[in-house]
Scaffold this active site. Structure first.
Site, PDB file in Angstrom:
ATOM      1  N   GLN A  47      47.792  38.018  37.188  1.00  0.00           N
ATOM      2  CA  GLN A  47      46.441  38.324  37.648  1.00  0.00           C
ATOM      3  C   GLN A  47      46.299  39.823  37.854  1.00  0.00           C
ATOM      4  O   GLN A  47      47.058  40.437  38.599  1.00  0.00           O
ATOM      5  CB  GLN A  47      46.178  37.571  38.952  1.00  0.00           C
ATOM      6  CG  GLN A  47      45.158  38.170  39.894  1.00  0.00           C
ATOM      7  CD  GLN A  47      43.734  37.990  39.422  1.00  0.00           C
ATOM      8  OE1 GLN A  47      43.215  38.837  38.727  1.00  0.00           O
ATOM      9  NE2 GLN A  47      43.125  36.883  39.799  1.00  0.00           N
ATOM     10  N   ARG A  49      44.059  41.503  39.437  1.00  0.00           N
ATOM     11  CA  ARG A  49      43.585  41.876  40.766  1.00  0.00           C
ATOM     12  C   ARG A  49      44.694  41.632  41.778  1.00  0.00           C
ATOM     13  O   ARG A  49      45.174  40.512  41.928  1.00  0.00           O
ATOM     14  CB  ARG A  49      42.335  41.071  41.136  1.00  0.00           C
ATOM     15  CG  ARG A  49      41.674  41.537  42.431  1.00  0.00           C
ATOM     16  CD  ARG A  49      40.455  40.677  42.727  1.00  0.00           C
ATOM     17  NE  ARG A  49      39.749  41.121  43.907  1.00  0.00           N
ATOM     18  CZ  ARG A  49      38.767  42.008  43.908  1.00  0.00           C
ATOM     19  NH1 ARG A  49      38.382  42.531  42.757  1.00  0.00           N
ATOM     20  NH2 ARG A  49      38.170  42.362  45.014  1.00  0.00           N
ATOM     21  N   GLY A  68      31.005  24.117  50.899  1.00  0.00           N
ATOM     22  CA  GLY A  68      31.938  23.745  49.850  1.00  0.00           C
ATOM     23  C   GLY A  68      32.080  24.858  48.827  1.00  0.00           C
ATOM     24  O   GLY A  68      31.467  25.921  48.942  1.00  0.00           O
ATOM     25  N   GLN A  71      30.999  27.351  42.978  1.00  0.00           N
ATOM     26  CA  GLN A  71      31.353  27.635  41.589  1.00  0.00           C
ATOM     27  C   GLN A  71      32.782  27.158  41.327  1.00  0.00           C
ATOM     28  O   GLN A  71      33.717  27.582  41.990  1.00  0.00           O
ATOM     29  CB  GLN A  71      31.239  29.131  41.314  1.00  0.00           C
ATOM     30  CG  GLN A  71      31.642  29.561  39.911  1.00  0.00           C
ATOM     31  CD  GLN A  71      30.703  29.019  38.847  1.00  0.00           C
ATOM     32  OE1 GLN A  71      29.629  28.534  39.169  1.00  0.00           O
ATOM     33  NE2 GLN A  71      31.099  29.094  37.597  1.00  0.00           N
ATOM     34  N   GLU A  91      40.817  32.933  41.794  1.00  0.00           N
ATOM     35  CA  GLU A  91      41.891  32.961  42.801  1.00  0.00           C
ATOM     36  C   GLU A  91      41.347  33.244  44.195  1.00  0.00           C
ATOM     37  O   GLU A  91      41.854  32.722  45.186  1.00  0.00           O
ATOM     38  CB  GLU A  91      42.952  33.994  42.425  1.00  0.00           C
ATOM     39  CG  GLU A  91      44.114  34.010  43.424  1.00  0.00           C
ATOM     40  CD  GLU A  91      45.274  34.899  42.995  1.00  0.00           C
ATOM     41  OE1 GLU A  91      46.061  35.294  43.884  1.00  0.00           O
ATOM     42  OE2 GLU A  91      45.392  35.195  41.789  1.00  0.00           O
ATOM     43  N   GLU A 124      36.507  38.459  34.597  1.00  0.00           N
ATOM     44  CA  GLU A 124      35.974  37.944  35.857  1.00  0.00           C
ATOM     45  C   GLU A 124      36.009  39.017  36.928  1.00  0.00           C
ATOM     46  O   GLU A 124      35.065  39.189  37.694  1.00  0.00           O
ATOM     47  CB  GLU A 124      36.765  36.719  36.322  1.00  0.00           C
ATOM     48  CG  GLU A 124      36.089  36.032  37.496  1.00  0.00           C
ATOM     49  CD  GLU A 124      37.071  35.374  38.462  1.00  0.00           C
ATOM     50  OE1 GLU A 124      36.634  34.499  39.213  1.00  0.00           O
ATOM     51  OE2 GLU A 124      38.252  35.746  38.488  1.00  0.00           O
ATOM     52  N   ASN A 125      37.100  39.775  36.968  1.00  0.00           N
ATOM     53  CA  ASN A 125      37.203  40.825  37.975  1.00  0.00           C
ATOM     54  C   ASN A 125      36.157  41.918  37.756  1.00  0.00           C
ATOM     55  O   ASN A 125      35.568  42.430  38.708  1.00  0.00           O
ATOM     56  CB  ASN A 125      38.615  41.431  37.952  1.00  0.00           C
ATOM     57  CG  ASN A 125      39.636  40.508  38.587  1.00  0.00           C
ATOM     58  OD1 ASN A 125      39.299  39.718  39.454  1.00  0.00           O
ATOM     59  ND2 ASN A 125      40.873  40.576  38.137  1.00  0.00           N
ATOM     60  N   ARG A 128      32.766  41.177  39.149  1.00  0.00           N
ATOM     61  CA  ARG A 128      32.605  41.095  40.593  1.00  0.00           C
ATOM     62  C   ARG A 128      31.940  42.344  41.135  1.00  0.00           C
ATOM     63  O   ARG A 128      32.233  43.466  40.738  1.00  0.00           O
ATOM     64  CB  ARG A 128      33.961  40.920  41.277  1.00  0.00           C
ATOM     65  CG  ARG A 128      34.628  39.596  40.931  1.00  0.00           C
ATOM     66  CD  ARG A 128      35.660  39.250  41.986  1.00  0.00           C
ATOM     67  NE  ARG A 128      35.072  39.331  43.304  1.00  0.00           N
ATOM     68  CZ  ARG A 128      34.290  38.389  43.839  1.00  0.00           C
ATOM     69  NH1 ARG A 128      34.005  37.322  43.154  1.00  0.00           N
ATOM     70  NH2 ARG A 128      33.788  38.536  45.050  1.00  0.00           N
TER      71      ARG A 128
END
Length: 291
Positions: A47, A49, A68, A71, A91, A124-125, A128
């Protein structure tokens, strides 16, 4: 070697990576395939990050207790371990869910190669909003170096301007001590950009922090007391067109070395100079040219 275009790892996989969670959303952006026991989910050791803000994790865990996990995580089957899964994206949600004492999590299962896992995790990072400028720049650089993506393709796929990506990549030319200040939030990306072209970025960074200067004030400082007197610039250099200067900046950002282009007006020939500051940079350049 032919460079990889927008393949499954960047274009199609982007459909699985939604923007950061919004507490107001009451349904998943992507429908989960199934619920997976949290003890069967394992983090990805590759990963990109490495830092997770504890306050942000606490806030997210409180949201998860109330609403909850909105996503779903993206997982892949863990090679050689039936019923076990590795995190591809999510994560932070997995960590926060443990704090919220959740026993299972919604997940989308994908069969992905090791390269695609790393690529999607980087994407994905980058998506963000809490990523600092250095982390974002490192993500772009990794996508370009490991997967052959160009600035243009990244800009198109990620919905960023090409100048945004180029400007962030230029930050990586700064000394590590200055980059650490950006990571810690002591310098903004705007402040850091003013330091890229000066010969003494560490000294100027210290002054910016001590005097609590705005970006505009930092730019003025870089133009005056922070910059050593320059040698007289040749007339041809002064007349260098905007396209040539932009190309120099892009090549400098990609190579992480100063690149100068001297193109003879009205001719097809010219000179390209690459200035290195360490033998390691020279060695890296030689390796690239030898590929």
């Amino acid at each position: 070697m032919e460079k990889k275009g927008l393949g499954r790892g960047l274009s199609a996989l982007l459909a699985d990576v939604a923007p950061a969670e919004e507490p107001s959303l009451m349904r998943p952006v992507t429908s989960p395939d199934r619920m997976i026991p949290i003890e069967c989910i394992h983090p990805n050791p590759d990963q990109p990050r490495r830092q997770f803000n504890e306050k942000d994790l606490t806030d997210l865990s409180n949201s998860i207790r109330e609403k909850g996990v909105i996503q779903p995580l993206i997982l892949r089957p863990l090679p050689g371990q039936a019923g076990e899964y590795q995190i591809v994206a999510g994560e932070r949600r997995w960590r926060a869910a443990q704090m919220a004492e959740r026993h299972e999590l919604p997940a989308v299962i994908r069969e992905l190669t090791d390269a695609e896992v790393i690529e999607l995790a980087i994407i994905e990072n980058i998506q963000r909003s809490d990523l600092n400028a250095v982390e974002e720049a490192l993500g772009y650089r990794m996508l370009m170096e490991r997967f052959g993506h160009t600035q243009e393709k990244l800009a198109e796929a990620l919905g960023k301007s090409r100048s945004h990506i180029a400007n962030l990549l230029r930050l990586l030319n700064l000394p590590e001590t200055v980059l650490a200040l950006v990571r810690e939030g002591k310098l903004s990306a705007g402040h850091a950009r003013t330091l890229v072209t000066v010969p003494n970025p560490e000294e100027l960074a210290k002054q910016i922090i001590e005097k609590d200067l705005s970006v505009r004030q930092a730019e003025q400082l870089a133009r005056t007391i922070g910059v050593k007197p320059k040698k007289k610039v040749a007339k041809k250099e002064q007349e260098k067109d905007a396209d040539t200067r932009a190309l120099e900046a892009d090549l400098s950002a990609n190579l992480r070395m100063e690149v100068l282009i001297a193109h003879r007006p009205g001719q097809q020939s010219g000179e390209l100079r690459v200035r290195y500051t360490t033998l390691e940079q020279l060695d890296g350049l030689c390796q690239r040219l030898g590929q």
